[in-house]
Design a protein around this motif. Structure first.
Motif, PDB file in Angstrom:
ATOM      1  N   PRO A 187      -7.744  15.012  -2.295  1.00 23.68           N
ATOM      2  CA  PRO A 187      -9.203  14.870  -2.239  1.00 23.68           C
ATOM      3  C   PRO A 187      -9.597  13.458  -1.815  1.00 23.68           C
ATOM      4  CG  PRO A 187      -8.449  14.780  -4.498  1.00 23.68           C
ATOM      5  CD  PRO A 187      -7.243  15.133  -3.672  1.00 23.68           C
ATOM      6  N   ARG A 188     -10.832  13.309  -1.414  1.00 23.18           N
ATOM      7  CA  ARG A 188     -11.329  12.053  -0.868  1.00 23.18           C
ATOM      8  C   ARG A 188     -11.137  10.898  -1.856  1.00 23.18           C
ATOM      9  NH1 ARG A 188     -15.015  11.349   3.329  1.00 23.18           N
ATOM     10  NH2 ARG A 188     -16.065   9.318   3.397  1.00 23.18           N
ATOM     11  N   GLU A 189     -11.455  11.130  -3.129  1.00 20.89           N
ATOM     12  CA  GLU A 189     -11.351  10.042  -4.103  1.00 20.89           C
ATOM     13  C   GLU A 189      -9.906   9.579  -4.275  1.00 20.89           C
ATOM     14  OE1 GLU A 189     -11.709  13.988  -6.425  1.00 20.89           O
ATOM     15  OE2 GLU A 189     -12.645  13.026  -4.665  1.00 20.89           O
ATOM     16  N   LYS A 190      -8.981  10.492  -4.104  1.00 24.11           N
ATOM     17  CA  LYS A 190      -7.566  10.130  -4.209  1.00 24.11           C
ATOM     18  C   LYS A 190      -7.146   9.266  -3.022  1.00 24.11           C
ATOM     19  CE  LYS A 190      -3.172  12.420  -5.339  1.00 24.11           C
ATOM     20  NZ  LYS A 190      -2.544  13.756  -5.547  1.00 24.11           N
ATOM     21  N   LEU A 191      -7.631   9.612  -1.843  1.00 24.64           N
ATOM     22  CA  LEU A 191      -7.312   8.836  -0.642  1.00 24.64           C
ATOM     23  C   LEU A 191      -7.876   7.422  -0.758  1.00 24.64           C
ATOM     24  CD1 LEU A 191      -8.005  11.550   2.089  1.00 24.64           C
ATOM     25  CD2 LEU A 191      -5.797  10.883   1.098  1.00 24.64           C
ATOM     26  N   ILE A 192      -9.048   7.303  -1.319  1.00 27.42           N
ATOM     27  CA  ILE A 192      -9.645   5.987  -1.522  1.00 27.42           C
ATOM     28  C   ILE A 192      -8.843   5.198  -2.569  1.00 27.42           C
ATOM     29  CG2 ILE A 192     -11.714   4.763  -2.310  1.00 27.42           C
ATOM     30  CD1 ILE A 192     -13.351   7.135  -1.201  1.00 27.42           C
ATOM     31  N   GLY A 193      -8.370   5.904  -3.595  1.00 29.39           N
ATOM     32  CA  GLY A 193      -7.540   5.250  -4.607  1.00 29.39           C
ATOM     33  C   GLY A 193      -6.258   4.691  -4.009  1.00 29.39           C
ATOM     34  N   PHE A 194      -5.644   5.439  -3.079  1.00 27.64           N
ATOM     35  CA  PHE A 194      -4.446   4.932  -2.407  1.00 27.64           C
ATOM     36  C   PHE A 194      -4.768   3.675  -1.604  1.00 27.64           C
ATOM     37  CE2 PHE A 194      -2.791   9.538  -2.343  1.00 27.64           C
ATOM     38  CZ  PHE A 194      -2.037   9.333  -3.485  1.00 27.64           C
ATOM     39  N   ALA A 195      -5.953   3.647  -0.998  1.00 31.05           N
ATOM     40  CA  ALA A 195      -6.356   2.473  -0.215  1.00 31.05           C
ATOM     41  C   ALA A 195      -6.483   1.245  -1.117  1.00 31.05           C
ATOM     42  CB  ALA A 195      -7.670   2.751   0.506  1.00 31.05           C
ATOM     43  N   THR A 196      -7.037   1.448  -2.283  1.00 28.79           N
ATOM     44  CA  THR A 196      -7.148   0.349  -3.247  1.00 28.79           C
ATOM     45  C   THR A 196      -5.762  -0.146  -3.642  1.00 28.79           C
ATOM     46  OG1 THR A 196      -9.220   1.265  -4.113  1.00 28.79           O
ATOM     47  CG2 THR A 196      -8.050  -0.323  -5.497  1.00 28.79           C
ATOM     48  N   GLU A 197      -4.869   0.812  -3.933  1.00 36.60           N
ATOM     49  CA  GLU A 197      -3.504   0.452  -4.324  1.00 36.60           C
ATOM     50  C   GLU A 197      -2.764  -0.256  -3.198  1.00 36.60           C
ATOM     51  OE1 GLU A 197       0.539   2.761  -5.886  1.00 36.60           O
ATOM     52  OE2 GLU A 197      -1.398   3.795  -5.845  1.00 36.60           O
ATOM     53  N   ALA A 198      -3.050   0.148  -1.949  1.00 33.31           N
ATOM     54  CA  ALA A 198      -2.371  -0.428  -0.789  1.00 33.31           C
ATOM     55  C   ALA A 198      -2.959  -1.768  -0.366  1.00 33.31           C
ATOM     56  CB  ALA A 198      -2.418   0.546   0.381  1.00 33.31           C
ATOM     57  N   GLY A 199      -4.048  -2.179  -0.987  1.00 33.16           N
ATOM     58  CA  GLY A 199      -4.650  -3.463  -0.653  1.00 33.16           C
ATOM     59  C   GLY A 199      -5.433  -3.463   0.639  1.00 33.16           C
TER      60      GLY A 199
END
Length: 262
Positions: free
Chosen positions: A183-195
């Motif tokens: 889901p979209r929120e998960k993809l955004i969470g990965f972006a946060t984790e990836a810096g």
């Protein structure tokens, strides 16, 4: 009765690559011969010595045509597979590395996660970081709309210089079995984790039609080449399918490096 092992099956894509390599050698030889003829005819009263002096240059050009890379390394990596694009945000490693390892993967594929988590770190440490191998990633969407969404997100992260980190974040969170939801929120969470530095831009990029079209085009190209399962790898004229042991990758890359004269 012979006890020799049965020959290892060859993937259709590997056959295509070998055929293309042979064709490139033939075309290169023909080009070299024609170049010598043209030079000999264009220089008035040119003797045998003049013809001989042009031969090394023609041979070098034939070698470049065989490699298809423009680097003259003779690695045999087909230009139709490895791009060596210095601006490719999904590539990792020296653009002039002797060998290019191309991977096709779906971000919802559990076996792709296994390779990324367990095998790629060793390949990067032993080959990519050493300047011997360049890694080029090709996204495919074999498992539905959320596979497309995840690939779009990875491309958006790549445009901000964080593709390796995003790749690692996505697959580190993958379950051992099944295709994870994206889901979209998960993809955004990965972006946060990836810096990813500009999260607002990243979120806007998730809706970009051009990134979606690029994922669909990459998927179609993979299918056209005969890549029907992931993960799938090509180096030079050899192909590996599946989450193979690291020693199989070492054998593949060492063979291609030997071909490249490394």
């Amino acid at each position: 009765m012979s006890n020799s092992p049965a020959p290892k099956p060859v993937h259709p894509l590997a056959r295509k690559l070998r055929l293309a390599r042979i064709l490139n050698v033939v075309l290169g030889a023909v080009t070299a011969f024609l170049l010598v003829v043209v030079i000999a005819q264009s220089v008035p009263n040119a003797g045998q010595a003049a013809t001989d002096s042009t031969q090394p240059t023609a041979t070098d050009e034939a070698g470049t045509a065989e490699s298809g890379t423009g680097s003259g390394t003779g690695s045999g990596t087909g230009a139709e597979i490895a791009t060596r694009d210095p601006n490719d945000p999904l590539a990792i490693g020296d653009v002039d590395a002797p060998v290019v390892l191309v991977e096709w993967a779906d971000f919802r594929c559990p076996f792709c996660a296994v390779v990324t988590n367990q095998t790629l770190p060793t390949i990067f440490d032993e080959y990519v970081d050493a300047g011997l191998v360049r890694y080029e990633f090709r996204d495919v969407a074999f498992f539905g709309e959320e596979s497309i969404d995840a690939a779009v997100a990875a491309r958006a992260a790549g445009e901000q210089g964080r593709f390796p980190e995003y790749l690692e974040a996505v697959f580190a969170a993958a379950p051992e079995k099944g295709h994870p939801d994206m889901p979209r929120e998960k993809l955004i969470g990965f972006a946060t984790e990836a810096g990813v530095p500009d999260l607002a831009k990243f979120e806007q990029d998730l809706d970009r039609a051009d990134l979606r079209d690029a994922v669909l085009a990459s998927t179609a190209e993979a299918q056209k080449l005969g890549v029907t399962s992931v993960p799938f790898f090509v180096a030079g004229d050899q192909a590996i399918a599946g989450a193979q042991p690291i020693d199989n990758f070492r054998a593949l890359l060492d063979e291609q490096l030997a071909t490249a004269g490394e």
